[in-house]
Enzyme design. Structure first.
Site, PDB file in Angstrom:
ATOM      1  N   GLU A   1     -47.810   5.593  14.381  1.00  0.00           N
ATOM      2  CA  GLU A   1     -47.472   6.028  15.597  1.00  0.00           C
ATOM      3  C   GLU A   1     -45.861   6.272  15.788  1.00  0.00           C
ATOM      4  OE1 GLU A   1     -50.215   3.237  18.562  1.00  0.00           O
ATOM      5  OE2 GLU A   1     -48.360   2.422  17.435  1.00  0.00           O
TER       6      GLU A   1
ATOM      7  N   CYS B   1     -38.312   7.767  17.382  1.00  0.00           N
ATOM      8  CA  CYS B   1     -38.354   6.225  16.759  1.00  0.00           C
ATOM      9  C   CYS B   1     -39.586   6.486  15.546  1.00  0.00           C
ATOM     10  CB  CYS B   1     -38.996   5.090  17.620  1.00  0.00           C
ATOM     11  SG  CYS B   1     -39.234   3.672  17.000  1.00  0.00           S
TER      12      CYS B   1
ATOM     13  N   CYS C   1     -47.104  -3.797   8.161  1.00  0.00           N
ATOM     14  CA  CYS C   1     -46.003  -4.423   7.760  1.00  0.00           C
ATOM     15  C   CYS C   1     -46.245  -5.701   6.913  1.00  0.00           C
ATOM     16  CB  CYS C   1     -45.027  -4.624   8.792  1.00  0.00           C
ATOM     17  SG  CYS C   1     -43.273  -5.395   8.678  1.00  0.00           S
TER      18      CYS C   1
ATOM     19  N   CYS D   1     -43.371 -10.976  11.380  1.00  0.00           N
ATOM     20  CA  CYS D   1     -42.839 -11.761  12.188  1.00  0.00           C
ATOM     21  C   CYS D   1     -43.800 -12.127  13.475  1.00  0.00           C
ATOM     22  CB  CYS D   1     -41.603 -10.723  12.929  1.00  0.00           C
ATOM     23  SG  CYS D   1     -40.533 -10.318  11.862  1.00  0.00           S
TER      24      CYS D   1
ATOM     25  N   CYS E   1     -44.187  -9.720  16.796  1.00  0.00           N
ATOM     26  CA  CYS E   1     -44.321  -8.184  16.576  1.00  0.00           C
ATOM     27  C   CYS E   1     -45.872  -7.758  16.338  1.00  0.00           C
ATOM     28  CB  CYS E   1     -43.425  -7.841  15.445  1.00  0.00           C
ATOM     29  SG  CYS E   1     -43.365  -6.061  15.290  1.00  0.00           S
TER      30      CYS E   1
ATOM     31  N   CYS F   1     -40.567  -1.752  21.681  1.00  0.00           N
ATOM     32  CA  CYS F   1     -40.335  -2.355  20.481  1.00  0.00           C
ATOM     33  C   CYS F   1     -41.316  -3.517  20.218  1.00  0.00           C
ATOM     34  CB  CYS F   1     -39.020  -3.481  20.880  1.00  0.00           C
ATOM     35  SG  CYS F   1     -37.496  -2.417  20.824  1.00  0.00           S
TER      36      CYS F   1
HETATM   37  N1  SAH Z   1     -39.024  -4.215  10.617  1.00  0.00           N
HETATM   38  C1  SAH Z   1     -37.644  -3.634  11.251  1.00  0.00           C
HETATM   39  C2  SAH Z   1     -38.075  -2.455  12.206  1.00  0.00           C
HETATM   40  C3  SAH Z   1     -39.007  -2.505  13.179  1.00  0.00           C
HETATM   41  S1  SAH Z   1     -39.059  -3.675  14.664  1.00  0.00           S
HETATM   42  C4  SAH Z   1     -36.973  -4.816  11.970  1.00  0.00           C
HETATM   43  O1  SAH Z   1     -37.419  -6.030  11.855  1.00  0.00           O
HETATM   44  O2  SAH Z   1     -35.935  -4.750  12.440  1.00  0.00           O
HETATM   45  C5  SAH Z   1     -38.023  -2.945  15.625  1.00  0.00           C
HETATM   46  C6  SAH Z   1     -37.284  -3.740  16.701  1.00  0.00           C
HETATM   47  O3  SAH Z   1     -38.292  -4.301  17.537  1.00  0.00           O
HETATM   48  C7  SAH Z   1     -36.823  -5.171  15.940  1.00  0.00           C
HETATM   49  O4  SAH Z   1     -35.615  -5.763  16.119  1.00  0.00           O
HETATM   50  C8  SAH Z   1     -37.934  -6.255  16.012  1.00  0.00           C
HETATM   51  O5  SAH Z   1     -37.670  -7.462  15.991  1.00  0.00           O
HETATM   52  C9  SAH Z   1     -38.096  -5.930  17.617  1.00  0.00           C
HETATM   53  N2  SAH Z   1     -39.348  -6.377  18.202  1.00  0.00           N
HETATM   54  C10 SAH Z   1     -40.348  -6.649  17.619  1.00  0.00           C
HETATM   55  N3  SAH Z   1     -41.426  -7.335  18.405  1.00  0.00           N
HETATM   56  C11 SAH Z   1     -40.841  -7.153  19.574  1.00  0.00           C
HETATM   57  C12 SAH Z   1     -41.333  -7.446  20.927  1.00  0.00           C
HETATM   58  N4  SAH Z   1     -42.481  -8.140  21.077  1.00  0.00           N
HETATM   59  N5  SAH Z   1     -40.347  -7.475  21.980  1.00  0.00           N
HETATM   60  C13 SAH Z   1     -39.222  -6.775  21.675  1.00  0.00           C
HETATM   61  N6  SAH Z   1     -38.870  -6.548  20.720  1.00  0.00           N
HETATM   62  C14 SAH Z   1     -39.486  -6.639  19.307  1.00  0.00           C
END
Ligand code: SAH
Length: 345
Positions: free
Chosen positions: A90, A103, A110, A114, A117, A333
């Site tokens: 996406e 974006c 991945c 996390c 995420c 995000c």
């Molecule tokens: N892997 C990279 C980039 C992808 S995530 C990273 O970790 O930075 C992009 C951003 O979205 C990151 O700051 C991530 O922590 C955030 N993110 C992930 N899940 C989220 C959620 N449920 N709500 C808000 N932000 C989130």
């Protein structure tokens, strides 16, 4: 077959030289791809016919196909893109007053798991190639003909620094005057904090923006949210950030997703201010957590969020509160994921 979009200008010039063609055709080809929106070699009318035929024989033009566009009521657009190996990714465009930000996804899935995420849910499948990322960017460009893309954030599906070489090559292409000519300060990489790659990045001489996903101010909470913290704990990560800032003289933005009952108490804000105090050039970007049904993540309440922010401001920190975009189409995000295994209708 190799795609033409994985090449930088010099590589293309060298190929033309090997074919005994004048190297200036490389600039014409770049202009067709990046400025005039060509969708195949036949459109490149100022190239000799024989050269067009040779290009068709040796290179494919595109590595992905847009299969669906989701439009949010706030103007955000999410493109679902099919890759040649039947995987899906996406890409998102987010409009704001004076900018249109693309974006970009950097991997299929991945590997960093996390807990908050959605992109992590299906695990890691593979890296995206440079040509696939360039194609993502061009698909976004072709889908917003009324406005120019001004900024790019490598914050889509995947961990950009885990696909280091391909991401850096993509950035250099996007940055170059002969292609999209996007200034490096308008390009952001967001990382979960891979220390060896951060060290490498600091030596690239690129003036790009770096965001580090922090999300907690103590190791226990961060390891619970981000398993990568067990490999690169907070004290090592902050030390690497300090070195990065000294070497590049660039600011780092720390992203902090506020999750109810996990990391949003005043004590967490005080801890955050304390651990970032020694970093001269830094900013904190607070992100209200986006709910992800499958992950049972809830955002911190409005009042708690404001108190958290105010506490950091009182401690003299540079803080912003991100406005979520595209939530209604799961384009915000952490909401991007590999939901599709076959073509959706
Ligand atoms: N892997 C990279 C980039 C992808 S995530 C990273 O970790 O930075 C992009 C951003 O979205 C990151 O700051 C991530 O922590 C955030 N993110 C992930 N899940 C989220 C959620 N449920 N709500 C808000 N932000 C989130």
């Amino acid at each position: 077959m190799q795609s033409i979009k994985g090449l930088n200008l010099e590589e293309l010039e060298n190929i033309l030289k090997a074919w005994n063609e004048p190297s200036f055709h490389a600039r014409q080809i770049f202009s067709w791809i990046y400025k005039k929106g060509a969708v195949d070699f036949s459109m490149m009318s100022d190239l000799p016919f024989v050269l067009r035929e040779q290009l068709k024989k040796d290179f494919c033009f595109s590595d992905l196909k847009p299969v669906k566009v989701f439009k949010s009521k706030d103007g955000t657009k999410k493109l679902l893109l099919a890759l040649k190996d039947k995987n899906f990714i996406e890409a998102v465009s987010i409009p704001a007053k004076n900018r249109l930000t693309g974006c970009i996804s950097t991997q299929v899935g991945c590997r960093f798991s996390c807990k908050f995420c959605a992109s992590a849910r299906l695990g890691f499948r593979r890296n995206l190639s440079t040509q696939e990322m360039i194609d993502e960017i061009l698909c976004l460009k072709n889908n917003s003909l009324d406005r120019k893309l001004t900024h790019f954030v490598f914050m889509g599906i995947g961990e950009p620094l885990d696909n280091y070489d391909n991401v850096i090559k993509t950035i250099r292409i996007v940055n170059s005057a002969e292609s999209l000519n996007i200034g490096s300060r308008r390009i952001t990489i967001s990382s979960c904090g891979l220390i060896p790659q951060m060290k490498r990045l600091s030596g690239e001489g690129l003036q790009i923006e770096l965001s580090i996903s922090l999300h907690a101010a103590d190791n226990k909470t961060r390891s619970g949210l981000m398993p990568v913290n067990k490999i690169y704990p907070l004290e090592d990560l902050l030390c690497a950030c300090k070195e990065y800032i000294v070497k590049t003289r660039r600011q780092i933005t720390f992203e902090y997703v506020l999750i109810k009952g996990v990391n949003s108490k005043i004590q967490d804000a005080l801890n955050l201010a304390r651990i970032l105090k020694g970093l001269k050039l830094c900013k904190i970007n607070l992100i209200p957590a986006n709910s992800i049904a499958e992950l049972h993540i809830e955002p911190a309440g409005k009042l708690e969020t404001l108190l958290f922010r105010d506490c950091l401001l009182k401690k003299g920190m540079n803080v912003t509160l991100r406005k979520p975009c595209g939530r209604d189409i799961e384009a915000s995000c952490g909401q991007l994921q590999l939901r599709y295994h076959c073509c959706p209708n």
